[in-house]
Design an enzyme around this catalytic site. Structure first.
Site: not given
Length: 388
Positions: A159, A88, A226, A185, A162, A188, A236, A219
Protein backbone atom coordinates in the site's frame (compact mmCIF):
# COMPACT_ATOMS: atom_id res chain seq x y z
CA UNK A 1 -7.31 32.51 18.80
CA UNK A 2 -3.61 33.29 19.06
CA UNK A 3 -2.90 36.75 17.64
CA UNK A 4 0.73 36.01 16.75
CA UNK A 5 1.46 35.76 13.05
CA UNK A 6 1.23 32.22 11.73
CA UNK A 7 3.93 30.81 9.44
CA UNK A 8 3.13 30.87 5.73
CA UNK A 9 2.96 27.54 3.94
CA UNK A 10 2.43 26.85 0.23
CA UNK A 11 -1.09 25.98 -0.89
CA UNK A 12 -2.02 22.44 -1.86
CA UNK A 13 -2.76 21.20 -4.49
CA UNK A 14 -0.20 23.02 -6.59
CA UNK A 15 -0.77 23.62 -10.28
CA UNK A 16 0.29 25.87 -13.13
CA UNK A 17 0.03 26.09 -16.89
CA UNK A 18 1.08 22.44 -17.25
CA UNK A 19 -2.24 21.30 -15.75
CA UNK A 20 -4.18 23.88 -17.79
CA UNK A 21 -2.54 22.76 -21.01
CA UNK A 22 -3.19 19.14 -20.14
CA UNK A 23 -6.87 19.74 -19.52
CA UNK A 24 -7.23 21.59 -22.84
CA UNK A 25 -5.31 18.79 -24.57
CA UNK A 26 -7.72 16.22 -23.13
CA UNK A 27 -10.72 18.38 -24.02
CA UNK A 28 -9.61 18.88 -27.60
CA UNK A 29 -9.31 15.13 -28.15
CA UNK A 30 -13.09 15.00 -28.28
CA UNK A 31 -12.92 11.64 -26.48
CA UNK A 32 -12.89 11.90 -22.69
CA UNK A 33 -12.79 8.29 -21.50
CA UNK A 34 -9.76 6.06 -21.57
CA UNK A 35 -10.92 3.87 -24.43
CA UNK A 36 -11.03 6.79 -26.84
CA UNK A 37 -8.25 9.09 -25.72
CA UNK A 38 -4.50 9.04 -25.11
CA UNK A 39 -4.06 10.70 -21.70
CA UNK A 40 -4.67 7.66 -19.48
CA UNK A 41 -2.49 5.42 -21.61
CA UNK A 42 0.29 8.00 -21.59
CA UNK A 43 0.05 8.55 -17.85
CA UNK A 44 0.20 4.81 -17.17
CA UNK A 45 3.39 4.47 -19.22
CA UNK A 46 4.99 7.47 -17.52
CA UNK A 47 3.98 6.43 -14.01
CA UNK A 48 5.17 2.85 -14.53
CA UNK A 49 8.51 4.09 -15.87
CA UNK A 50 8.91 6.52 -12.97
CA UNK A 51 8.45 3.73 -10.43
CA UNK A 52 10.42 1.01 -12.20
CA UNK A 53 7.36 -1.12 -12.94
CA UNK A 54 6.54 -3.07 -16.08
CA UNK A 55 2.90 -1.96 -16.07
CA UNK A 56 0.69 0.60 -14.36
CA UNK A 57 -3.10 0.64 -14.40
CA UNK A 58 -4.85 3.91 -13.55
CA UNK A 59 -8.11 3.58 -11.62
CA UNK A 60 -10.75 5.75 -9.99
CA UNK A 61 -9.18 6.04 -6.53
CA UNK A 62 -6.68 4.50 -4.14
CA UNK A 63 -9.26 2.36 -2.34
CA UNK A 64 -10.33 0.80 -5.63
CA UNK A 65 -6.67 0.25 -6.46
CA UNK A 66 -6.28 -1.84 -3.30
CA UNK A 67 -9.52 -3.73 -3.87
CA UNK A 68 -8.64 -4.51 -7.48
CA UNK A 69 -5.11 -5.65 -6.63
CA UNK A 70 -6.36 -7.90 -3.84
CA UNK A 71 -8.98 -9.46 -6.10
CA UNK A 72 -6.38 -10.18 -8.79
CA UNK A 73 -4.22 -11.79 -6.10
CA UNK A 74 -7.03 -14.21 -5.22
CA UNK A 75 -8.40 -12.57 -2.09
CA UNK A 76 -12.01 -13.44 -1.35
CA UNK A 77 -14.22 -15.43 1.03
CA UNK A 78 -12.24 -17.89 3.14
CA UNK A 79 -9.00 -15.96 2.88
CA UNK A 80 -7.17 -13.59 5.25
CA UNK A 81 -5.16 -10.46 4.63
CA UNK A 82 -2.63 -9.21 7.19
CA UNK A 83 -2.57 -5.41 7.50
CA UNK A 84 -0.96 -2.99 9.96
CA UNK A 85 -3.39 -1.94 12.66
CA UNK A 86 -2.17 1.66 12.34
CA UNK A 87 -3.28 2.75 8.87
CA UNK A 88 -6.10 4.48 7.03
CA UNK A 89 -9.22 2.29 7.06
CA UNK A 90 -9.11 1.61 3.29
CA UNK A 91 -6.23 -0.82 3.80
CA UNK A 92 -8.61 -2.95 5.82
CA UNK A 93 -11.89 -2.31 4.03
CA UNK A 94 -10.55 -3.20 0.60
CA UNK A 95 -10.07 -6.79 1.78
CA UNK A 96 -13.26 -6.90 3.83
CA UNK A 97 -15.40 -5.76 0.89
CA UNK A 98 -14.12 -8.77 -1.06
CA UNK A 99 -15.42 -11.08 1.66
CA UNK A 100 -12.01 -11.72 3.20
CA UNK A 101 -11.01 -11.42 6.85
CA UNK A 102 -8.66 -8.57 7.74
CA UNK A 103 -6.13 -9.47 10.43
CA UNK A 104 -4.62 -6.36 12.06
CA UNK A 105 -1.09 -6.67 13.45
CA UNK A 106 1.08 -4.29 15.44
CA UNK A 107 3.53 -1.73 14.09
CA UNK A 108 7.02 -0.60 14.98
CA UNK A 109 6.88 2.24 17.56
CA UNK A 110 9.73 4.04 15.80
CA UNK A 111 8.68 3.95 12.13
CA UNK A 112 4.92 3.27 12.58
CA UNK A 113 5.29 0.60 9.87
CA UNK A 114 4.13 -3.01 10.09
CA UNK A 115 6.17 -5.18 12.48
CA UNK A 116 7.56 -8.21 10.61
CA UNK A 117 7.56 -10.31 13.80
CA UNK A 118 3.86 -9.57 14.25
CA UNK A 119 3.28 -10.65 10.64
CA UNK A 120 4.91 -14.02 11.26
CA UNK A 121 2.82 -14.56 14.40
CA UNK A 122 -0.40 -13.86 12.45
CA UNK A 123 0.23 -16.21 9.51
CA UNK A 124 -2.26 -19.05 9.04
CA UNK A 125 -3.01 -21.46 6.19
CA UNK A 126 -5.72 -18.97 5.11
CA UNK A 127 -3.35 -16.00 4.76
CA UNK A 128 -3.52 -14.91 1.14
CA UNK A 129 -1.72 -11.53 1.19
CA UNK A 130 0.53 -9.50 3.49
CA UNK A 131 -0.05 -5.76 3.06
CA UNK A 132 2.72 -3.43 4.28
CA UNK A 133 1.76 0.25 4.30
CA UNK A 134 4.59 2.74 3.75
CA UNK A 135 3.43 5.09 6.49
CA UNK A 136 3.88 8.77 5.63
CA UNK A 137 6.13 7.75 2.74
CA UNK A 138 8.74 6.14 5.02
CA UNK A 139 9.10 2.64 3.65
CA UNK A 140 8.45 -0.54 5.60
CA UNK A 141 11.15 -3.20 6.12
CA UNK A 142 10.91 -4.68 2.64
CA UNK A 143 13.92 -6.99 3.09
CA UNK A 144 12.45 -8.87 6.04
CA UNK A 145 8.95 -8.83 4.60
CA UNK A 146 10.19 -10.22 1.27
CA UNK A 147 11.94 -13.03 3.15
CA UNK A 148 8.75 -13.83 5.09
CA UNK A 149 6.80 -13.78 1.84
CA UNK A 150 9.19 -16.14 0.07
CA UNK A 151 9.47 -18.58 2.98
CA UNK A 152 5.70 -18.84 3.43
CA UNK A 153 4.49 -18.51 -0.14
CA UNK A 154 2.34 -15.48 0.69
CA UNK A 155 2.72 -12.50 -1.66
CA UNK A 156 3.13 -8.90 -0.58
CA UNK A 157 0.89 -6.06 -1.69
CA UNK A 158 2.47 -2.68 -1.02
CA UNK A 159 0.00 0.00 0.00
CA UNK A 160 2.08 2.87 -1.37
CA UNK A 161 -0.63 5.53 -1.11
CA UNK A 162 1.92 7.72 0.74
CA UNK A 163 5.04 6.61 -1.13
CA UNK A 164 5.09 8.11 -4.62
CA UNK A 165 8.71 8.22 -5.72
CA UNK A 166 10.10 6.51 -2.62
CA UNK A 167 12.99 4.03 -2.75
CA UNK A 168 14.26 1.11 -0.68
CA UNK A 169 18.02 0.53 -0.99
CA UNK A 170 18.04 2.24 -4.37
CA UNK A 171 15.05 0.31 -5.67
CA UNK A 172 11.83 2.04 -6.59
CA UNK A 173 8.47 0.72 -5.45
CA UNK A 174 7.88 -1.07 -8.75
CA UNK A 175 11.29 -2.76 -8.60
CA UNK A 176 10.69 -4.62 -5.32
CA UNK A 177 9.02 -7.64 -6.91
CA UNK A 178 5.51 -7.09 -5.58
CA UNK A 179 2.34 -5.36 -6.76
CA UNK A 180 1.82 -1.90 -5.29
CA UNK A 181 -1.04 0.58 -5.19
CA UNK A 182 -1.10 4.38 -5.09
CA UNK A 183 -3.65 7.08 -4.32
CA UNK A 184 -4.12 10.45 -6.01
CA UNK A 185 -6.70 11.81 -3.57
CA UNK A 186 -6.67 15.57 -3.07
CA UNK A 187 -4.15 15.58 -0.21
CA UNK A 188 -1.70 13.10 -1.73
CA UNK A 189 1.77 13.90 -3.06
CA UNK A 190 0.36 14.12 -6.57
CA UNK A 191 -3.33 14.53 -7.16
CA UNK A 192 -6.21 14.98 -9.56
CA UNK A 193 -8.70 15.35 -6.71
CA UNK A 194 -9.23 11.58 -6.81
CA UNK A 195 -7.59 8.70 -8.64
CA UNK A 196 -5.39 5.70 -8.02
CA UNK A 197 -3.01 3.28 -9.69
CA UNK A 198 -1.87 -0.32 -9.46
CA UNK A 199 1.70 -1.02 -10.56
CA UNK A 200 2.89 -4.47 -11.59
CA UNK A 201 6.56 -5.53 -11.44
CA UNK A 202 8.36 -7.41 -14.17
CA UNK A 203 6.89 -10.84 -14.78
CA UNK A 204 3.33 -10.01 -13.74
CA UNK A 205 1.83 -9.18 -17.12
CA UNK A 206 -0.86 -11.82 -16.62
CA UNK A 207 -1.98 -10.15 -13.39
CA UNK A 208 -1.98 -6.78 -15.14
CA UNK A 209 -4.17 -8.08 -17.95
CA UNK A 210 -6.56 -9.61 -15.42
CA UNK A 211 -6.72 -6.30 -13.57
CA UNK A 212 -7.44 -4.44 -16.80
CA UNK A 213 -10.42 -6.69 -17.49
CA UNK A 214 -11.78 -6.38 -13.96
CA UNK A 215 -11.40 -2.58 -13.89
CA UNK A 216 -13.36 -2.31 -17.17
CA UNK A 217 -16.46 -4.39 -16.40
CA UNK A 218 -14.71 -7.57 -17.55
CA UNK A 219 -14.64 -6.26 -21.11
CA UNK A 220 -11.52 -6.73 -23.27
CA UNK A 221 -9.89 -3.94 -25.24
CA UNK A 222 -11.47 -3.30 -28.62
CA UNK A 223 -14.59 -5.32 -27.80
CA UNK A 224 -17.59 -4.27 -29.93
CA UNK A 225 -19.97 -7.11 -29.05
CA UNK A 226 -20.16 -6.92 -25.23
CA UNK A 227 -18.05 -10.02 -24.71
CA UNK A 228 -17.52 -9.57 -20.97
CA UNK A 229 -15.07 -12.31 -20.05
CA UNK A 230 -15.12 -12.09 -16.26
CA UNK A 231 -16.94 -10.25 -13.51
CA UNK A 232 -15.68 -6.74 -12.98
CA UNK A 233 -16.58 -3.19 -12.14
CA UNK A 234 -16.06 0.23 -13.70
CA UNK A 235 -12.89 1.62 -12.15
CA UNK A 236 -11.63 3.42 -15.26
CA UNK A 237 -9.90 6.77 -14.81
CA UNK A 238 -11.05 9.59 -17.10
CA UNK A 239 -8.88 11.52 -19.53
CA UNK A 240 -9.07 14.84 -17.67
CA UNK A 241 -7.75 13.37 -14.43
CA UNK A 242 -4.94 11.62 -16.28
CA UNK A 243 -3.89 14.86 -17.98
CA UNK A 244 -3.60 16.56 -14.58
CA UNK A 245 -1.66 13.64 -13.13
CA UNK A 246 0.86 13.76 -15.98
CA UNK A 247 1.68 17.34 -14.99
CA UNK A 248 1.76 16.48 -11.30
CA UNK A 249 4.21 13.62 -11.94
CA UNK A 250 6.68 15.94 -13.66
CA UNK A 251 7.24 18.03 -10.53
CA UNK A 252 7.16 15.12 -8.04
CA UNK A 253 10.93 14.54 -7.80
CA UNK A 254 11.74 18.18 -7.14
CA UNK A 255 9.08 18.37 -4.42
CA UNK A 256 10.33 15.18 -2.76
CA UNK A 257 13.85 16.58 -2.64
CA UNK A 258 12.59 19.72 -0.89
CA UNK A 259 10.45 17.75 1.57
CA UNK A 260 13.34 15.48 2.44
CA UNK A 261 15.62 18.43 3.18
CA UNK A 262 12.99 20.14 5.28
CA UNK A 263 12.13 16.99 7.22
CA UNK A 264 15.79 16.49 8.09
CA UNK A 265 15.71 19.90 9.73
CA UNK A 266 12.21 19.77 11.19
CA UNK A 267 12.65 16.30 12.71
CA UNK A 268 15.84 17.47 14.42
CA UNK A 269 14.04 20.52 15.80
CA UNK A 270 11.05 18.46 16.96
CA UNK A 271 13.33 15.89 18.57
CA UNK A 272 14.89 18.61 20.69
CA UNK A 273 11.51 19.47 22.24
CA UNK A 274 10.89 17.92 25.64
CA UNK A 275 8.09 15.38 25.33
CA UNK A 276 8.07 15.19 21.51
CA UNK A 277 9.34 12.22 19.46
CA UNK A 278 9.37 12.55 15.65
CA UNK A 279 8.67 9.56 13.42
CA UNK A 280 11.82 7.61 12.72
CA UNK A 281 12.95 6.06 9.46
CA UNK A 282 14.94 3.06 8.31
CA UNK A 283 18.37 3.92 6.88
CA UNK A 284 17.80 1.34 4.15
CA UNK A 285 14.95 3.50 2.85
CA UNK A 286 17.19 5.90 0.98
CA UNK A 287 14.45 8.05 -0.54
CA UNK A 288 11.39 8.86 1.55
CA UNK A 289 8.58 10.90 0.07
CA UNK A 290 7.29 12.40 3.37
CA UNK A 291 3.55 12.43 2.84
CA UNK A 292 3.17 13.55 6.46
CA UNK A 293 5.38 15.14 9.09
CA UNK A 294 4.49 12.86 12.00
CA UNK A 295 5.45 13.00 15.65
CA UNK A 296 4.33 11.60 18.99
CA UNK A 297 3.74 13.10 22.41
CA UNK A 298 4.15 9.92 24.49
CA UNK A 299 2.02 9.67 27.59
CA UNK A 300 -0.60 12.20 26.52
CA UNK A 301 -4.25 11.12 26.64
CA UNK A 302 -6.26 10.96 23.43
CA UNK A 303 -8.50 13.76 24.67
CA UNK A 304 -5.53 16.01 25.42
CA UNK A 305 -3.87 15.08 22.12
CA UNK A 306 -7.01 16.17 20.27
CA UNK A 307 -7.07 19.44 22.19
CA UNK A 308 -3.39 19.94 21.35
CA UNK A 309 -4.16 19.46 17.65
CA UNK A 310 -6.88 22.10 17.89
CA UNK A 311 -4.42 24.49 19.50
CA UNK A 312 -1.84 23.87 16.75
CA UNK A 313 -4.48 24.62 14.13
CA UNK A 314 -5.34 27.86 15.94
CA UNK A 315 -1.66 28.79 15.75
CA UNK A 316 -1.64 28.28 11.98
CA UNK A 317 -0.31 24.74 11.54
CA UNK A 318 -2.19 22.26 9.29
CA UNK A 319 -2.25 19.65 12.06
CA UNK A 320 -4.28 16.46 12.39
CA UNK A 321 -4.73 13.62 14.86
CA UNK A 322 -3.02 10.36 13.94
CA UNK A 323 -5.01 7.50 12.45
CA UNK A 324 -7.27 5.63 14.83
CA UNK A 325 -6.39 1.96 15.25
CA UNK A 326 -8.56 0.22 12.66
CA UNK A 327 -9.96 -2.18 15.25
CA UNK A 328 -11.20 0.81 17.26
CA UNK A 329 -13.54 1.95 14.48
CA UNK A 330 -17.13 0.81 14.04
CA UNK A 331 -16.51 0.26 10.33
CA UNK A 332 -13.95 -2.47 10.99
CA UNK A 333 -16.46 -4.63 12.85
CA UNK A 334 -19.23 -4.63 10.24
CA UNK A 335 -17.97 -7.76 8.48
CA UNK A 336 -14.78 -9.67 7.64
CA UNK A 337 -13.21 -9.62 11.10
CA UNK A 338 -11.02 -12.20 12.86
CA UNK A 339 -12.52 -14.40 15.54
CA UNK A 340 -11.16 -12.20 18.32
CA UNK A 341 -12.52 -9.53 20.61
CA UNK A 342 -11.47 -5.92 20.35
CA UNK A 343 -9.63 -6.32 23.64
CA UNK A 344 -7.70 -9.36 22.38
CA UNK A 345 -6.55 -7.51 19.25
CA UNK A 346 -5.59 -4.46 21.32
CA UNK A 347 -3.55 -6.67 23.67
CA UNK A 348 -1.35 -7.81 20.81
CA UNK A 349 -1.14 -4.31 19.29
CA UNK A 350 0.19 -2.15 22.16
CA UNK A 351 2.28 0.07 19.88
CA UNK A 352 -0.69 0.79 17.65
CA UNK A 353 -2.86 1.68 20.63
CA UNK A 354 -0.22 4.07 21.94
CA UNK A 355 0.49 5.73 18.58
CA UNK A 356 -3.21 6.14 17.84
CA UNK A 357 -3.56 7.98 21.13
CA UNK A 358 -0.51 10.26 21.04
CA UNK A 359 0.37 10.82 17.35
CA UNK A 360 0.00 14.11 15.50
CA UNK A 361 0.77 14.82 11.87
CA UNK A 362 1.30 17.93 9.78
CA UNK A 363 0.29 18.19 6.13
CA UNK A 364 3.19 17.73 3.72
CA UNK A 365 2.80 21.27 2.38
CA UNK A 366 4.56 22.33 5.58
CA UNK A 367 7.66 20.60 4.20
CA UNK A 368 7.49 22.62 0.99
CA UNK A 369 8.08 25.86 2.92
CA UNK A 370 11.43 27.44 3.72
CA UNK A 371 13.82 26.74 6.58
CA UNK A 372 12.47 29.72 8.51
CA UNK A 373 9.05 28.09 8.57
CA UNK A 374 10.57 24.87 9.94
CA UNK A 375 11.94 26.82 12.89
CA UNK A 376 8.61 28.63 13.34
CA UNK A 377 6.73 25.31 13.21
CA UNK A 378 8.96 23.75 15.86
CA UNK A 379 8.59 26.81 18.07
CA UNK A 380 4.81 26.59 17.88
CA UNK A 381 4.86 22.86 18.67
CA UNK A 382 7.19 23.46 21.63
CA UNK A 383 5.01 26.25 22.98
CA UNK A 384 1.75 24.33 22.61
CA UNK A 385 3.14 21.09 24.05
CA UNK A 386 4.64 22.96 27.02
CA UNK A 387 1.27 24.50 27.86
CA UNK A 388 -0.85 21.42 27.09
Amino acid sequence: MDVRQAPKFPAWPQYDDAEREGLIRALDQGQWWRMGGDEVDSFEREFADHHGAEHALAVTNGTHALELALQVMGVGPGTEVIVPAFTFISSSQAAQRLGAVTVPVDVDPHTYNIDPAAVVAALTPRTKVIMPVHMAGLMADMDTLAKISAENGVPLLQDAAHAHGAQWQGKRVGELGSIATFSFQNGKLMTAGEGGAVVFPEGQTESYEMAFLRHSCGRPRGDRRYLHRISGSNMRLNEFSASVLRAQLRRLDEQIAVRDQRWTLLSELLGAIDGVVPQGGDVRADRNSHYMAMFRVPGISEENRNALVDRLVERGLPAFAGFRAIYRTEAFWEFGVPDESLEAIADRCPNTDAISQDCIWLHHRVLLAGEQEMHATAEIVADVVATA
